[in-house]
Design an enzyme around this catalytic site. Structure first.
Site, mmCIF file in Angstrom:
data_model
loop_
_atom_site.group_PDB
_atom_site.id
_atom_site.type_symbol
_atom_site.label_atom_id
_atom_site.label_comp_id
_atom_site.label_asym_id
_atom_site.label_seq_id
_atom_site.Cartn_x
_atom_site.Cartn_y
_atom_site.Cartn_z
ATOM 1 N N GLU A 85 0.801 -1.230 0.000
ATOM 2 C CA GLU A 85 0.000 0.000 0.000
ATOM 3 C C GLU A 85 0.833 1.279 0.000
ATOM 4 O OE1 GLU A 85 0.429 -2.120 2.399
ATOM 5 O OE2 GLU A 85 0.467 -1.214 4.383
ATOM 6 N N SER A 130 -20.354 25.308 5.950
ATOM 7 C CA SER A 130 -19.242 26.070 6.522
ATOM 8 C C SER A 130 -18.399 26.693 5.410
ATOM 9 C CB SER A 130 -18.365 25.128 7.337
ATOM 10 O OG SER A 130 -17.796 24.154 6.476
ATOM 11 N N GLY A 131 -18.641 26.235 4.170
ATOM 12 C CA GLY A 131 -17.762 26.682 3.086
ATOM 13 C C GLY A 131 -16.659 25.669 2.868
ATOM 14 N N GLY A 132 -16.496 24.732 3.810
ATOM 15 C CA GLY A 132 -15.488 23.667 3.667
ATOM 16 C C GLY A 132 -15.949 22.629 2.647
ATOM 17 N N VAL A 133 -15.034 21.729 2.289
ATOM 18 C CA VAL A 133 -15.311 20.770 1.223
ATOM 19 C C VAL A 133 -16.457 19.815 1.593
ATOM 20 C CG1 VAL A 133 -14.297 18.952 -0.207
ATOM 21 C CG2 VAL A 133 -12.888 20.853 0.552
ATOM 22 N N ASP A 134 -16.392 19.245 2.809
ATOM 23 C CA ASP A 134 -17.369 18.204 3.148
ATOM 24 C C ASP A 134 -18.801 18.737 3.143
ATOM 25 O OD1 ASP A 134 -15.109 16.735 3.460
ATOM 26 O OD2 ASP A 134 -15.117 16.776 5.645
ATOM 27 N N SER A 135 -19.020 19.872 3.815
ATOM 28 C CA SER A 135 -20.403 20.362 3.865
ATOM 29 C C SER A 135 -20.856 20.841 2.485
ATOM 30 C CB SER A 135 -20.581 21.453 4.933
ATOM 31 O OG SER A 135 -19.826 22.592 4.617
#
Ligand code: XMP
Length: 514
Positions: A174, A226-231
């Protein structure tokens, strides 16, 4: 819905276990990382097309070490053991595992000794990454020794049985240092487990949107952005399924980067047409932070104010059926493990359920690793700039200003951070460096500008490389790029007269300064 093919990665505690799972997924086969104490019945129920045993820190001879029931090898499911997993197969099936006087660590040349499906396409010798003390000195009865190390350190660097479809490798396929590591995993999946390779992000989007449509129907959904990627990705995915039944709330606490709030509104409200409410709470947050310089108190205040702001808005919205959370797969894995000491109290949207009137939480990304979340974002048509965005902490710029947060320091921080981001992008380094930002250090120094003495802020540049933010190294930004950053900051930013580069790794430092 037809059942997706799955590989089971049994976790024996090795440091690369999540990496194994990510590599398998990258080869278009879905897999889950599960604790090695899974019972035979649970494994049957899970119904994998193949099982991988990860490495681990133990020795098979210790009583307290994790072991497996020999039954696992009679299920007719192909097995690949890596490092400790390899030793465990040998030990359980009657081979010999020997304790070496010294550990073997690093790159080793291995030799393939016999043609076999696991090593299909391999040259006679290649470089593999080793990290072990015990080793397999004799393969179990009925198994062939498939490879050894040229230096003689591992007489059985790999063994297997084509008939039983059980294989073990002492090295780590890996990690990138193993030249043909991906081939080992690909051969195991496609030659031995006969995988079809049905795990793709476009398939995931299609499947999720259909499932979410069915689940949500015309019920109401609420999402904190939040402006973050996940949300951002979670909201966009739900928006595909729920349309106007989704309401997103974005709290602008005034601690965001330059132009960030406008960018969020322009992408999600104007371009994607989402029902997005922005709460302008900058003044409220700043007044609560006035005079506060203790890092933990700053974090607590911001976390609490965030919840209060959201509470106010959610009262206006009223009851909803679903609340969206941007949980991703590493959070799911981690939450099954023990708790470590609190170094910093993280602020995220986890505290929201207590203030929202909702019936159920939906977590559309809980099966995905971060790189998969990003690929889903691109698949959904989100701009690359948003999808590849670096992580940004919930308390925002407040924890990048040492001491009290003031409007003036915020401006210095925003402007210097903007220059840093601009120069990193111009140098083409923006997708290589995990996180990069500036810090207002609250320690003024003397400088000279023109003929005048200045006494202004030292701006620190922090830029790190990392794979999971648990450990980090400072990024080796070329000197000429650092020079441009420094020159522009002292020339263009008010109240800054010196720039320093933070060359500390994590640990012992953390990524953020507070
Ligand atoms: P540290 O400073 O602990 O940061 O090494 C590790 C990663 O976490 C981010 N970070 C946060 N993220 N809420 C978040 O959502 C927070 O309160 C918070 N504090 C730090 C940090 O930016 C880094 O990526």
């Amino acid at each position: 819905m037809k059942e997706r093919e799955k590989v089971l990665v049994l976790d024996f505690g090795g440091q690369y276990n999540q990496l194994i799972a990510r590599r398998v997924r990258d080869l278009n086969v879905y897999c889950d990382l599960k604790n090695c104490d899974m019972t035979i019945d649970e494994i049957k129920e899970y119904n994998p097309i193949g099982i991988i045993f990860t490495g681990g820190p133990n020795s098979v001879y210790e009583e307290t070490s994790p072991h497996v029931s020999p039954e696992i090898f009679n299920l007719g499911i192909p097995v690949l053991g890596i490092c400790y997993g390899c030793q465990l197969i040998a030990y359980t099936l009657g081979g010999t595992v020997t304790h070496a006087q010294t550990s073997e660590y690093g790159k080793r040349e291995i030799r393939v000794l016999k043609e076999n499906p696991l090593f299909k396409g391999f040259p006679e010798t290649s470089v593999s990454w080793m990290s072990h003390t015990d080793y397999v000195s004799k393969a179990p009865e009925g198994f062939d020794c498939l490879a050894d190390t040229k230096a003689g350190t591992c007489p059985v660097a790999a063994f297997g049985s084509e008939e039983r479809r059980i294989y073990g490798v002492q090295f780590h396929p890996e990690v990138v240092h193993t030249e043909y590591g991906e081939n080992i995993l690909r051969n195991f999946l496609y030659e031995i487990c006969k995988a079809k390779g049905d795990w793709t992000m476009s398939g995931f989007v299609e499947e999720q949107v259909a499932a979410l449509k069915k689940k949500i129907g015309d019920k109401k959904v609420l999402c904190a952005m939040s402006g973050g990627v996940d949300s951002a990705v979670a909201a966009t995915l739900i928006h595909r399924a729920a349309g106007d039944n989704l309401t997103c709330v974005f709290v602008d606490h005034g601690l965001l980067r330059k132009y960030e709030a406008d960018e969020v509104m322009s992408v999600f409200k104007d371009k994607l047409g989402m029902n997005l409410i922005k709460a302008d709470a900058a003044e409220q947050f700043l007044s609560k932070l006035k005079g506060v310089s203790d890092p933990e108190r700053k974090r607590k205040i911001i976390g609490e104010e965030f919840i209060r702001t959201f509470e106010k808005i959610s009262k206006q919205i009223g009851a909803v059926d679903f609340l969206v959370q941007g949980t991703i797969y590493p959070d799911v894995i981690e939450s099954g493990k023990g708790k470590s000491a609190v170094i910093k109290s993280h602020h995220n949207v986890g505290g929201l359920p207590s203030v929202v009137d909702f019936k159920e939480i939906i977590e559309p990304l809980r099966d995905l690793f971060k790189d998969e979340v990003r690929r889903v974002g691109l698949e959904l048509g989100l701009p690359r700039k948003i999808v590849m965005r670096q992580p940004f902490p919930g308390p925002g710029l407040a924890i990048r200003i040492m001491g009290e947060v003031t409007e003036e320091k915020l401006e210095t921080l925003r402007d210097s951070d903007y220059i840093l981001r601009d120069e990193i992008a111009k140098a083409g380094l923006d997708e290589q460096i995990w996180q990069y930002f500036t810090v207002v250090t609250n320690s003024p120094t003397v400088g000279v500008m023109g003929d005048f003495r200045t006494y202004e802020n030292v701006i620190a540049v922090r830029a790190i490389t990392s794979v999971d933010a648990m450990t980090a190294d400072w990024a080796r930004i070329p000197y000429d790029v650092l020079e441009k950053i420094s020159t522009r900051i002292v020339n263009e930013v008010k109240h800054a007269n010196r720039v320093v580069y933070d060359i500390t790794s994590k640990p012992p430092a953390t990524i953020e300064w507070e």
